[in-house]
Design a protein around this motif. Sequence first.
Motif, PDB file in Angstrom:
ATOM      1  N   GLN A   1      41.558  46.001  41.154  1.00 35.66           N
ATOM      2  CA  GLN A   1      41.074  46.161  42.614  1.00 35.66           C
ATOM      3  C   GLN A   1      40.694  44.944  43.476  1.00 35.66           C
ATOM      4  O   GLN A   1      40.312  44.889  44.553  1.00 35.66           O
TER       5      GLN A   1
ATOM      6  N   HIS B   1      46.464  45.516  46.004  1.00 35.38           N
ATOM      7  CA  HIS B   1      45.539  45.119  45.138  1.00 35.38           C
ATOM      8  C   HIS B   1      46.125  44.663  43.791  1.00 35.38           C
ATOM      9  O   HIS B   1      47.411  45.200  43.339  1.00 35.38           O
TER      10      HIS B   1
ATOM     11  N   GLN C   1      46.599  47.350  55.200  1.00 37.95           N
ATOM     12  CA  GLN C   1      45.677  47.020  53.947  1.00 37.95           C
ATOM     13  C   GLN C   1      46.379  46.241  52.920  1.00 37.95           C
ATOM     14  O   GLN C   1      47.690  46.782  52.561  1.00 37.95           O
ATOM     15  N   SER C   2      45.595  45.368  52.392  1.00 37.88           N
ATOM     16  CA  SER C   2      46.446  44.507  51.434  1.00 37.88           C
ATOM     17  C   SER C   2      46.660  45.184  49.950  1.00 37.88           C
ATOM     18  O   SER C   2      45.950  46.018  49.710  1.00 37.88           O
TER      19      SER C   2
ATOM     20  N   HIS D   1      50.698  47.149  49.220  1.00 34.82           N
ATOM     21  CA  HIS D   1      50.048  47.108  50.601  1.00 34.82           C
ATOM     22  C   HIS D   1      50.770  48.011  51.611  1.00 34.82           C
ATOM     23  O   HIS D   1      51.882  48.583  51.081  1.00 34.82           O
ATOM     24  N   CYS D   2      50.007  48.679  52.435  1.00 34.45           N
ATOM     25  CA  CYS D   2      50.160  49.894  53.290  1.00 34.45           C
ATOM     26  C   CYS D   2      49.808  49.639  54.602  1.00 34.45           C
ATOM     27  O   CYS D   2      48.634  48.861  54.855  1.00 34.45           O
TER      28      CYS D   2
ATOM     29  N   PHE E   1      41.828  42.094  45.719  1.00 36.38           N
ATOM     30  CA  PHE E   1      42.747  42.174  46.983  1.00 36.38           C
ATOM     31  C   PHE E   1      42.761  40.818  47.794  1.00 36.38           C
ATOM     32  O   PHE E   1      41.686  40.364  47.719  1.00 36.38           O
TER      33      PHE E   1
ATOM     34  N   GLY F   1      47.097  51.524  56.933  1.00 37.28           N
ATOM     35  CA  GLY F   1      46.303  52.576  56.794  1.00 37.28           C
ATOM     36  C   GLY F   1      46.304  53.827  57.662  1.00 37.28           C
ATOM     37  O   GLY F   1      47.117  53.857  58.583  1.00 37.28           O
TER      38      GLY F   1
ATOM     39  N   SER G   1      44.787  39.353  51.018  1.00 36.14           N
ATOM     40  CA  SER G   1      46.097  39.396  51.984  1.00 36.14           C
ATOM     41  C   SER G   1      46.950  37.976  51.874  1.00 36.14           C
ATOM     42  O   SER G   1      46.303  36.889  51.500  1.00 36.14           O
TER      43      SER G   1
END
Length: 179
Positions: free
Chosen positions: A21, A71, A68-69, A59-60, A23, A62, A25
């Motif tokens: 988890q 993980h 969101q970066s 990454h996606c 993260f 949200g 960026s």
Amino acid sequence: MTRSALYIELKRRFNGGNNGQLFLSHRDAAKALNVGRDTASRYFNDLIERGFIVVTKGHCLGPDGIGQSAHYRLTELAYESKPAAREFMKWRPTPRPPPRSKIQHLMAGKSNRGCRKIQPLEVQMSENPTTLGPKGASTMSENPAIYTSSHIPLTVGEAEQRLIHGLGLCGHAVAQAAP
């Protein structure tokens, strides 16, 4: 700064129980390493390729439109009660293809046909590129049919004029040879 600095930055974010988890960026990594975002992205790709980190969640964007970066999981550490995979120990460099040799062009943008050699005016004759062979260009005496009146130099002596007119090189073919 290299990819090892990025790995250290990721490991700094590990608190003992958040492997998988982690993260960071690409933008924050670039700022922390004082490099460009493209360079940081290349460092991430190198670490993934060599097996030091694994993406656990991509990454996606949200639900509220905020990015969101990804993980990451460090492969040297245990993950979900499984021992460390240490995938980096299995990595072998892929053989790179040999570098392409540069083609040396004598005349950039020009054709690769032989070009006409500049000779003194008294010797100069045009060459027909279709008659170029291993010996070079044919001369008028070897193949008079390739020459027309446009190929005849301006300064022609009397002997050359008789040969030219006798062989019919001024536009009309004549069956007899020069006297």
